[in-house]
Design a protein around this motif. Structure first.
Motif, PDB file in Angstrom:
ATOM      1  N   TYR A 158      80.609  63.264  25.643  1.00  0.00           N
ATOM      2  CA  TYR A 158      81.547  63.699  25.751  1.00  0.00           C
ATOM      3  C   TYR A 158      81.589  64.584  27.420  1.00  0.00           C
ATOM      4  O   TYR A 158      82.101  65.654  27.001  1.00  0.00           O
ATOM      5  N   ALA A 159      80.986  64.215  28.098  1.00  0.00           N
ATOM      6  CA  ALA A 159      81.366  65.014  29.552  1.00  0.00           C
ATOM      7  C   ALA A 159      82.801  64.969  29.729  1.00  0.00           C
ATOM      8  O   ALA A 159      83.204  65.871  30.358  1.00  0.00           O
ATOM      9  N   ALA A 160      84.435  64.201  29.540  1.00  0.00           N
ATOM     10  CA  ALA A 160      85.237  64.933  29.665  1.00  0.00           C
ATOM     11  C   ALA A 160      85.873  66.346  28.878  1.00  0.00           C
ATOM     12  O   ALA A 160      86.784  66.673  29.082  1.00  0.00           O
ATOM     13  N   TYR A 161      85.145  65.994  27.694  1.00  0.00           N
ATOM     14  CA  TYR A 161      85.485  67.570  27.014  1.00  0.00           C
ATOM     15  C   TYR A 161      84.386  69.219  26.963  1.00  0.00           C
ATOM     16  O   TYR A 161      84.600  69.623  26.360  1.00  0.00           O
ATOM     17  N   CYS A 162      83.150  68.497  28.081  1.00  0.00           N
ATOM     18  CA  CYS A 162      81.777  69.427  28.312  1.00  0.00           C
ATOM     19  C   CYS A 162      82.114  70.501  29.453  1.00  0.00           C
ATOM     20  O   CYS A 162      82.667  69.953  30.802  1.00  0.00           O
ATOM     21  N   LYS A 163      81.335  71.131  29.324  1.00  0.00           N
ATOM     22  CA  LYS A 163      80.840  72.021  30.967  1.00  0.00           C
ATOM     23  C   LYS A 163      79.298  71.699  31.255  1.00  0.00           C
ATOM     24  O   LYS A 163      78.988  72.220  30.432  1.00  0.00           O
ATOM     25  N   ARG A 164      79.281  70.564  32.108  1.00  0.00           N
ATOM     26  CA  ARG A 164      78.228  70.448  32.453  1.00  0.00           C
ATOM     27  C   ARG A 164      77.670  71.515  32.832  1.00  0.00           C
ATOM     28  O   ARG A 164      77.825  72.010  33.886  1.00  0.00           O
ATOM     29  N   LYS A 165      76.029  71.174  32.120  1.00  0.00           N
ATOM     30  CA  LYS A 165      74.475  71.323  32.747  1.00  0.00           C
ATOM     31  C   LYS A 165      73.292  70.656  32.861  1.00  0.00           C
ATOM     32  O   LYS A 165      73.786  69.810  32.851  1.00  0.00           O
TER      33      LYS A 165
END
Length: 267
Positions: A158-165
């Motif tokens: 769900y990278a398109a919907y997440c704030k990546r850490k």
């Protein structure tokens, strides 16, 4: 002694769950109350099932804390009542349960379940629900919302919907994503997954609302699952419509096994 605390709060006046210097947070007021009762050096290891963002509410949040044995012996009969007197009115500890040391509020959890409330009436939310319900100015079609949600369930990146850490995976498994219209006319999304990354639920809702009001095709949200970075086309829905309503756990004998499996997955 490890204690499980079931917590609810109105997130309107909190800067989220996690302690932040100079900001009012749920963990901050809880630790302050525990410190006054147990001493600052005897309550430690506060761990939460899911860190909620600023403005997000909870009716079914879970955390754990370790308390010195002698302090627990002294406070066991009165701790819940004393916390009620010390906690602010917008945050409540609803129950306190001794649990094995293998229990981890975060890593032992099998699912988190959220609800998101949207009023698409001309006049907006009922005044008494204004803190947990957003106003959507366009009429929503629940059938379109449900059709678009179908393609978002299952295990995906769900990278398109997440704030990546950094060094964290954006792969999650959504087991249900359903919409309904309640008798009061409010449209409610219920979403459950093994876990969520930051802003994921609000991003999913934001994309789906664009489908529900007719601006996007029902197939559009699932096409974003092919992306490896956060999509700029997704508008994050407002925080105050979101409430964490439940966290699930396995049987007591499986706490440690579940925690170890989750740690490996998240790494």
């Amino acid at each position: 002694m490890r204690l499980r605390l079931d917590v609810s709060y109105d997130g309107a006046d909190f800067s989220g769950w996690a302690v932040q210097p100079g900001r009012r947070t749920v963990a901050g007021v809880l630790l302050e109350a525990l410190g006054r009762l147990a001493g600052v050096d005897t309550a430690f290891g506060l761990t939460v099932a899911g860190r909620t963002d600023a403005g997000v509410h909870a009716s079914g949040q879970v955390c754990h804390v370790d308390l010195a044995d002698d302090v627990w012996t002294t406070l066991e009969a009165s701790l819940l009542r004393r916390l009620a007197a010390l906690m602010p009115p917008d945050a409540r500890v609803k129950s306190i349960t001794p649990v094995p040391s293998t229990f981890d509020a975060r890593f032992s959890a099998t699912y988190r379940r959220y609800e998101y409330r949207v009023a698409d009436t001309v006049w907006g939310p009922e005044p008494l629900r204004r803190h947990d319900t957003i106003h959507w100015v366009r009429p929503l079609d629940v059938d379109r919302l449900s059709a678009a949600s179908y393609g978002l369930t299952g295990e995906h990146d769900y990278a398109a919907y997440c704030k990546r850490k950094e060094h964290a995976t954006t792969v999650r498994a959504i087991t249900s994503l359903d919409w309904r219209r309640d008798p009061d006319g409010v449209v409610v999304a219920t979403v459950q997954a093994d876990a969520f990354c930051q802003s994921m639920v609000r991003s999913l809702v934001g994309a789906l609302l664009a489908v529900g009001d007719g601006r996007r095709d029902p197939g559009w949200p699932s096409t974003l699952l092919t992306l490896s970075e956060r999509s700029s086309a997704v508008t994050v829905a407002p925080a105050h419509g979101l409430t964490l309503i439940a966290v699930g756990y396995p049987d007591e004998s499986d706490y440690a096994v579940r925690a170890e499996a989750t740690r490996r997955l998240r790494a």
